[in-house]
Write a protein that holds these residues in place. Structure first.
Motif, mmCIF file in Angstrom:
data_model
loop_
_atom_site.group_PDB
_atom_site.id
_atom_site.type_symbol
_atom_site.label_atom_id
_atom_site.label_comp_id
_atom_site.label_asym_id
_atom_site.label_seq_id
_atom_site.Cartn_x
_atom_site.Cartn_y
_atom_site.Cartn_z
ATOM 1 N N SER A 62 37.339 54.041 48.717
ATOM 2 C CA SER A 62 37.162 52.570 48.798
ATOM 3 C C SER A 62 38.354 52.795 47.237
ATOM 4 O O SER A 62 39.184 51.743 47.263
ATOM 5 N N ALA A 63 38.239 52.932 46.212
ATOM 6 C CA ALA A 63 39.343 52.716 45.609
ATOM 7 C C ALA A 63 40.730 52.722 45.994
ATOM 8 O O ALA A 63 41.626 52.487 46.041
ATOM 9 N N VAL A 64 40.934 54.090 46.751
ATOM 10 C CA VAL A 64 42.453 54.950 47.477
ATOM 11 C C VAL A 64 42.526 53.130 48.705
ATOM 12 O O VAL A 64 43.795 53.172 48.619
ATOM 13 N N LYS A 65 41.818 53.105 49.219
ATOM 14 C CA LYS A 65 41.825 51.415 50.687
ATOM 15 C C LYS A 65 42.293 50.661 49.901
ATOM 16 O O LYS A 65 43.233 49.622 49.869
ATOM 17 N N ALA A 66 42.041 50.237 49.019
ATOM 18 C CA ALA A 66 42.187 48.831 47.866
ATOM 19 C C ALA A 66 43.155 48.694 46.647
ATOM 20 O O ALA A 66 43.782 48.237 46.305
ATOM 21 N N GLY A 67 44.203 50.206 46.681
ATOM 22 C CA GLY A 67 44.749 50.335 46.178
ATOM 23 C C GLY A 67 44.785 51.311 44.511
ATOM 24 O O GLY A 67 46.441 50.706 43.706
ATOM 25 N N LYS A 68 43.921 51.148 44.101
ATOM 26 C CA LYS A 68 43.652 51.418 42.685
ATOM 27 C C LYS A 68 43.662 52.879 42.641
ATOM 28 O O LYS A 68 42.512 53.187 41.641
ATOM 29 N N ALA A 69 44.108 53.653 42.836
ATOM 30 C CA ALA A 69 44.058 55.026 42.684
ATOM 31 C C ALA A 69 45.932 55.496 41.758
ATOM 32 O O ALA A 69 46.897 55.409 42.776
ATOM 33 N N HIS A 70 45.837 56.117 40.856
ATOM 34 C CA HIS A 70 46.646 55.926 40.023
ATOM 35 C C HIS A 70 47.086 57.220 40.066
ATOM 36 O O HIS A 70 46.051 58.059 39.166
ATOM 37 N N VAL A 71 48.608 57.942 39.876
ATOM 38 C CA VAL A 71 48.262 59.216 39.056
ATOM 39 C C VAL A 71 49.405 58.504 37.945
ATOM 40 O O VAL A 71 50.392 58.518 37.848
ATOM 41 N N VAL A 72 49.086 60.048 37.281
ATOM 42 C CA VAL A 72 48.911 59.676 35.284
ATOM 43 C C VAL A 72 49.967 60.650 35.176
ATOM 44 O O VAL A 72 49.297 62.137 36.098
ATOM 45 N N SER A 73 49.580 60.981 34.287
ATOM 46 C CA SER A 73 50.275 62.217 33.037
ATOM 47 C C SER A 73 49.563 62.950 33.214
ATOM 48 O O SER A 73 48.522 62.659 32.125
ATOM 49 N N ASP A 74 50.164 64.048 33.001
ATOM 50 C CA ASP A 74 48.191 65.275 33.112
ATOM 51 C C ASP A 74 48.868 66.110 30.693
ATOM 52 O O ASP A 74 47.676 66.046 30.680
ATOM 53 N N GLU A 75 49.804 65.786 30.969
ATOM 54 C CA GLU A 75 49.982 66.050 29.032
ATOM 55 C C GLU A 75 49.660 64.480 28.306
ATOM 56 O O GLU A 75 49.270 65.116 27.475
ATOM 57 N N ILE A 76 48.955 63.646 28.931
ATOM 58 C CA ILE A 76 48.946 62.753 28.220
ATOM 59 C C ILE A 76 47.109 62.376 28.235
ATOM 60 O O ILE A 76 46.607 62.868 26.860
ATOM 61 N N TRP A 77 46.895 62.759 29.500
ATOM 62 C CA TRP A 77 45.475 62.456 29.980
ATOM 63 C C TRP A 77 44.606 63.962 29.540
ATOM 64 O O TRP A 77 43.588 63.827 29.990
ATOM 65 N N MET A 78 45.631 64.773 29.966
ATOM 66 C CA MET A 78 44.718 66.275 29.460
ATOM 67 C C MET A 78 44.986 67.080 28.167
ATOM 68 O O MET A 78 43.923 67.197 27.963
ATOM 69 N N THR A 79 46.351 67.158 28.054
ATOM 70 C CA THR A 79 46.576 68.645 26.656
ATOM 71 C C THR A 79 47.447 67.467 26.296
ATOM 72 O O THR A 79 46.883 68.138 24.960
ATOM 73 N N GLY A 80 46.901 66.581 26.096
ATOM 74 C CA GLY A 80 47.877 65.605 24.632
ATOM 75 C C GLY A 80 47.219 65.800 23.376
ATOM 76 O O GLY A 80 46.852 66.247 22.515
ATOM 77 N N ILE A 81 45.813 65.207 24.179
ATOM 78 C CA ILE A 81 44.262 65.017 23.030
ATOM 79 C C ILE A 81 44.311 64.621 21.606
ATOM 80 O O ILE A 81 44.143 65.729 20.437
#
Length: 314
Positions: A277-296
């Protein structure tokens, strides 16, 4: 043998023996300047009150150092993502030397940099502690991710920047609460966090770094990603055939390295992903792995808030 040789060379040059885990670090030079005593995951160590040549061995620690205005002389990189946290900009990263990867620090390279403080984590580098402590005063935090705020304050103290760290954490938390409050209905918006790894797909729960940041804003999470009843509420795995389980009101997607990015492209190009549903609504967003995951760290946490402000306007 390479690690041992590097450690022994350092020991002979200093005229001391290797320190045992849990004891004060005898390498700390208490005669050339003020020191402070730090009790940490491996014992108690005297470190310079204002360290000048710092080596960091985890991604949270490079974020912390740069956030607090300390440019490390050396830093380990994160496996598949062999790069520095580019969200700080090239200028701040200039001059940092690579000293291996998180789980395999290069002791010879560290020794060559003549550090006066080494920051690491027991979770990743416990087996290297004695060799590192023979090179320079070394302090370890216990865990990564779930304790990222505590680690930030701890490392801030070790860097001689304790009050600055407290102030920056308070500023971040105030910003997160303010953002959530301005949404009005933050708790009803379910944010899904999906990460593609080289060999698996993960969803991230409330005890992960990015999950904690989302929680600080008051935003909701899909039931599947609350990981209720699980001992480890940081993350869980999802197979490509069950990709429907990652749906939410909005999906944030990252990939860890090139192989993971290829898997991401394969899965997100399929009909199951496109049916979310999020994809069909245009609400799936690719973001930076180094920010969201490894930045910590605080730097990365504020960048996550930037993404939320961009994709979840009030």
């Amino acid at each position: 043998m390479r690690r041992l040789a590097a450690a022994l060379t350092t020991v002979l040059a200093l005229g001391i023996g290797l320190t045992a885990c849990g004891e004060s670090d005898p390498v700390a030079d208490t005669t050339t300047g003020a020191t402070q005593e730090i009790t940490h995951a491996m014992g108690t160590t005297k470190v310079p009150a204002e360290p000048k040549r710092v080596v960091v061995l985890d991604t949270d620690k490079i974020d912390t150092a740069l956030t607090l205005g300390v440019t490390p002389v050396g830093a380990a990189t994160a496996g598949e993502a062999r790069s520095w946290p580019t969200y700080f900009g090239e200028e701040k990263l200039a001059g940092i030397k690579e000293v291996g990867v998180l789980t395999e620090p290069d002791l010879e390279a560290i020794n060559a940099l003549k550090p006066d403080l080494i920051l690491g984590s027991k979770f990743r580098q416990e087996k290297f502690y004695d060799e590192l402590a023979a090179i320079a005063p070394t302090v370890f935090t216990e865990k990564v991710g779930v304790t990222w705020k505590e680690n930030f304050l701890f490392d801030g103290k070790a860097l001689g920047k304790e009050q600055q760290a407290k102030d920056l954490l308070a500023t971040y938390e105030t910003r997160a609460r303010k953002f959530g409050g301005e949404l009005g209905d933050a708790g009803t918006r379910e944010v899904s966090i999906v990460r593609f790894m080289p060999t698996e797909i993960r969803v991230y729960g409330p005890d992960s770094f990015s999950g904690i940041v989302i929680g600080d804003t008051g935003l909701g999470r899909p039931e599947r990603q609350q990981l209720t009843g699980k001992e480890d509420r940081r993350m869980d795995r999802v197979s490509p055939e069950r990709i429907g389980e990652v749906d939410g009101d909005v999906i944030f997607v990252t990939a860890y390295g090139e192989k993971a990015a290829a898997e991401q492209a394969k899965v997100t190009g399929g009909t199951l992903w496109k049916g979310l549903s999020a994809v069909k609504a245009g609400k799936a967003h690719v973001v930076s792995d180094e920010i969201w995951m490894t930045g910590i760290g605080i730097g990365a946490a504020n960048k996550i808030l930037d993404d939320l402000e961009k994709y979840l306007p009030a």
